[in-house]
Design a protein around this motif. Structure first.
Motif, PDB file in Angstrom:
ATOM      1  N   ILE A  30       0.967  -1.317   0.136  1.00  0.00           N
ATOM      2  CA  ILE A  30      -0.064  -0.046  -0.031  1.00  0.00           C
ATOM      3  C   ILE A  30       0.752   1.270  -0.020  1.00  0.00           C
ATOM      4  O   ILE A  30       2.286   0.962   0.343  1.00  0.00           O
ATOM      5  N   VAL A  31       0.588   2.550  -0.476  1.00  0.00           N
ATOM      6  CA  VAL A  31       1.155   3.587  -0.461  1.00  0.00           C
ATOM      7  C   VAL A  31       0.268   4.875   0.265  1.00  0.00           C
ATOM      8  O   VAL A  31      -0.943   4.919  -0.101  1.00  0.00           O
ATOM      9  N   ILE A  32       0.872   5.329   1.034  1.00  0.00           N
ATOM     10  CA  ILE A  32       0.047   6.199   2.136  1.00  0.00           C
ATOM     11  C   ILE A  32       0.589   7.583   1.755  1.00  0.00           C
ATOM     12  O   ILE A  32       1.644   7.752   1.792  1.00  0.00           O
ATOM     13  N   ASN A  33      -0.414   8.518   1.626  1.00  0.00           N
ATOM     14  CA  ASN A  33      -0.091   9.932   1.471  1.00  0.00           C
ATOM     15  C   ASN A  33      -0.844  10.868   2.416  1.00  0.00           C
ATOM     16  O   ASN A  33      -2.202  10.510   2.563  1.00  0.00           O
ATOM     17  N   ALA A  34      -0.630  11.499   3.418  1.00  0.00           N
ATOM     18  CA  ALA A  34      -0.908  11.922   4.237  1.00  0.00           C
ATOM     19  C   ALA A  34      -0.768  13.659   4.371  1.00  0.00           C
ATOM     20  O   ALA A  34       0.243  14.157   4.012  1.00  0.00           O
ATOM     21  N   GLU A  35      -2.115  14.598   4.680  1.00  0.00           N
ATOM     22  CA  GLU A  35      -1.501  15.922   4.760  1.00  0.00           C
ATOM     23  C   GLU A  35      -2.019  16.495   6.320  1.00  0.00           C
ATOM     24  O   GLU A  35      -3.251  16.146   6.540  1.00  0.00           O
ATOM     25  N   ILE A  36      -1.330  17.181   6.924  1.00  0.00           N
ATOM     26  CA  ILE A  36      -1.890  17.494   8.189  1.00  0.00           C
ATOM     27  C   ILE A  36      -1.557  18.834   8.496  1.00  0.00           C
ATOM     28  O   ILE A  36      -0.358  19.541   8.254  1.00  0.00           O
ATOM     29  N   HIS A  37      -2.680  19.567   8.727  1.00  0.00           N
ATOM     30  CA  HIS A  37      -2.563  21.229   8.975  1.00  0.00           C
ATOM     31  C   HIS A  37      -2.764  21.544  10.456  1.00  0.00           C
ATOM     32  O   HIS A  37      -3.540  20.915  11.025  1.00  0.00           O
ATOM     33  N   TYR A  38      -1.821  22.530  10.884  1.00  0.00           N
ATOM     34  CA  TYR A  38      -2.001  22.861  12.274  1.00  0.00           C
ATOM     35  C   TYR A  38      -1.495  24.362  12.391  1.00  0.00           C
ATOM     36  O   TYR A  38      -0.646  24.753  11.418  1.00  0.00           O
ATOM     37  N   PRO A  39      -2.088  25.131  13.177  1.00  0.00           N
ATOM     38  CA  PRO A  39      -1.490  26.392  13.419  1.00  0.00           C
ATOM     39  C   PRO A  39      -0.074  26.463  13.850  1.00  0.00           C
ATOM     40  O   PRO A  39       0.264  25.696  15.012  1.00  0.00           O
ATOM     41  N   LEU A  40       0.890  27.369  13.364  1.00  0.00           N
ATOM     42  CA  LEU A  40       2.441  27.369  13.807  1.00  0.00           C
ATOM     43  C   LEU A  40       2.233  28.492  14.753  1.00  0.00           C
ATOM     44  O   LEU A  40       1.998  29.607  14.442  1.00  0.00           O
ATOM     45  N   ASN A  41       2.710  28.158  15.925  1.00  0.00           N
ATOM     46  CA  ASN A  41       2.935  29.208  17.095  1.00  0.00           C
ATOM     47  C   ASN A  41       4.366  29.766  17.036  1.00  0.00           C
ATOM     48  O   ASN A  41       5.153  29.289  16.376  1.00  0.00           O
ATOM     49  N   ASN A  42       4.583  30.715  17.837  1.00  0.00           N
ATOM     50  CA  ASN A  42       5.745  31.470  17.902  1.00  0.00           C
ATOM     51  C   ASN A  42       6.870  30.713  18.072  1.00  0.00           C
ATOM     52  O   ASN A  42       8.143  31.001  17.935  1.00  0.00           O
ATOM     53  N   GLY A  43       6.644  29.703  19.269  1.00  0.00           N
ATOM     54  CA  GLY A  43       7.713  28.548  19.474  1.00  0.00           C
ATOM     55  C   GLY A  43       8.410  28.236  18.557  1.00  0.00           C
ATOM     56  O   GLY A  43       9.592  27.635  18.424  1.00  0.00           O
ATOM     57  N   CYS A  44       7.652  27.705  17.427  1.00  0.00           N
ATOM     58  CA  CYS A  44       8.273  27.176  16.150  1.00  0.00           C
ATOM     59  C   CYS A  44       9.243  28.108  15.584  1.00  0.00           C
ATOM     60  O   CYS A  44      10.371  27.644  15.102  1.00  0.00           O
ATOM     61  N   ILE A  45       8.620  29.356  15.404  1.00  0.00           N
ATOM     62  CA  ILE A  45       9.713  30.243  14.570  1.00  0.00           C
ATOM     63  C   ILE A  45      10.936  30.350  15.505  1.00  0.00           C
ATOM     64  O   ILE A  45      11.926  30.701  14.654  1.00  0.00           O
ATOM     65  N   THR A  46      10.848  30.235  16.721  1.00  0.00           N
ATOM     66  CA  THR A  46      12.023  30.437  17.613  1.00  0.00           C
ATOM     67  C   THR A  46      12.969  29.144  17.776  1.00  0.00           C
ATOM     68  O   THR A  46      13.671  28.856  18.533  1.00  0.00           O
ATOM     69  N   ASP A  47      12.361  28.085  17.209  1.00  0.00           N
ATOM     70  CA  ASP A  47      13.102  26.744  16.956  1.00  0.00           C
ATOM     71  C   ASP A  47      13.111  25.917  18.220  1.00  0.00           C
ATOM     72  O   ASP A  47      13.929  25.237  18.587  1.00  0.00           O
ATOM     73  N   LYS A  48      11.962  26.116  18.809  1.00  0.00           N
ATOM     74  CA  LYS A  48      11.509  25.153  19.701  1.00  0.00           C
ATOM     75  C   LYS A  48      10.736  23.667  19.500  1.00  0.00           C
ATOM     76  O   LYS A  48       9.624  23.807  18.919  1.00  0.00           O
ATOM     77  N   VAL A  49      11.629  22.589  19.423  1.00  0.00           N
ATOM     78  CA  VAL A  49      11.074  21.243  19.074  1.00  0.00           C
ATOM     79  C   VAL A  49       9.673  21.296  19.948  1.00  0.00           C
ATOM     80  O   VAL A  49       8.818  20.447  19.086  1.00  0.00           O
ATOM     81  N   SER A  50       9.559  21.405  21.065  1.00  0.00           N
ATOM     82  CA  SER A  50       8.538  21.109  21.780  1.00  0.00           C
ATOM     83  C   SER A  50       7.154  21.633  21.324  1.00  0.00           C
ATOM     84  O   SER A  50       6.136  21.095  21.630  1.00  0.00           O
ATOM     85  N   ASP A  51       7.197  22.704  20.677  1.00  0.00           N
ATOM     86  CA  ASP A  51       6.080  23.522  19.955  1.00  0.00           C
ATOM     87  C   ASP A  51       5.659  23.089  18.610  1.00  0.00           C
ATOM     88  O   ASP A  51       4.744  23.594  18.159  1.00  0.00           O
ATOM     89  N   ALA A  52       6.386  22.095  18.264  1.00  0.00           N
ATOM     90  CA  ALA A  52       5.947  21.791  16.719  1.00  0.00           C
ATOM     91  C   ALA A  52       5.454  20.231  16.867  1.00  0.00           C
ATOM     92  O   ALA A  52       5.635  19.454  17.752  1.00  0.00           O
ATOM     93  N   LEU A  53       4.426  19.921  15.846  1.00  0.00           N
ATOM     94  CA  LEU A  53       3.882  18.627  15.672  1.00  0.00           C
ATOM     95  C   LEU A  53       5.016  17.597  15.288  1.00  0.00           C
ATOM     96  O   LEU A  53       5.689  18.171  14.511  1.00  0.00           O
ATOM     97  N   ASN A  54       5.334  16.688  15.932  1.00  0.00           N
ATOM     98  CA  ASN A  54       6.480  15.575  15.489  1.00  0.00           C
ATOM     99  C   ASN A  54       5.973  14.623  14.347  1.00  0.00           C
ATOM    100  O   ASN A  54       5.386  13.741  14.875  1.00  0.00           O
ATOM    101  N   TYR A  55       6.431  14.889  13.332  1.00  0.00           N
ATOM    102  CA  TYR A  55       5.697  14.187  12.335  1.00  0.00           C
ATOM    103  C   TYR A  55       6.348  12.702  12.391  1.00  0.00           C
ATOM    104  O   TYR A  55       6.080  11.725  11.647  1.00  0.00           O
ATOM    105  N   LYS A  56       7.731  12.533  13.053  1.00  0.00           N
ATOM    106  CA  LYS A  56       8.334  11.184  13.074  1.00  0.00           C
ATOM    107  C   LYS A  56       7.728  10.400  13.962  1.00  0.00           C
ATOM    108  O   LYS A  56       7.341   9.259  13.520  1.00  0.00           O
TER     109      LYS A  56
END
Length: 124
Positions: A30-56
């Motif tokens: 099988i071949v899976i394609n997924a798309e996940i939308h979420y609001p990007l908060n300021n923590g992600c802009i400042t490179d805080k891993v804990s503020d991002a959705l973990n795709y892994k």
């Protein structure tokens, strides 16, 4: 507010999918394609891993569920993967498409898509 989109492209796995005798005893590609939308908060802009959705983490959960499961219907498999992609509370939209490349003799693939929309609205 910025919106982020994670795209998981052509995740190739094998699982038991289908209700014919051969499908119940032999894993299929099988071949899976997924798309996940979420609001990007300021923590992600400042490179805080804990503020991002973990795709892994999401991808590992998909792999574990698909490879250890048995599914009669493509609809059930797609719904399960969509649920995994949508379980984080920050997800506002997600879409999953799964292809069965060898399902029909004269077609490249058969696929099914489902999408999820959060009931909560994000303020801009």
């Amino acid at each position: 507010m910025m919106n982020a989109v994670i795209e998981i492209t052509n995740l190739r796995l094998r699982t038991f999918i289908g209700f014919n005798d051969e499908e119940k005893t032999k894993q299929q590609d099988i071949v899976i394609n997924a798309e996940i939308h979420y609001p990007l908060n300021n923590g992600c802009i400042t490179d805080k891993v804990s503020d991002a959705l973990n795709y892994k983490t999401i991808t590992k959960a998909i792999i574990k569920h698909v490879e250890s499961g048995r599914f009669l219907l493509l609809e059930k498999l797609v719904a399960d993967v969509l649920s995994i992609c949508s379980e984080h509370p920050d997800v506002v939209y997600s879409k999953v498409k799964i292809d069965k490349p060898h399902a029909l003799r004269f077609a490249d693939s058969v696929s099914l898509s489902l999408d999820f929309h959060s009931n909560t609205t994000q303020e801009n």
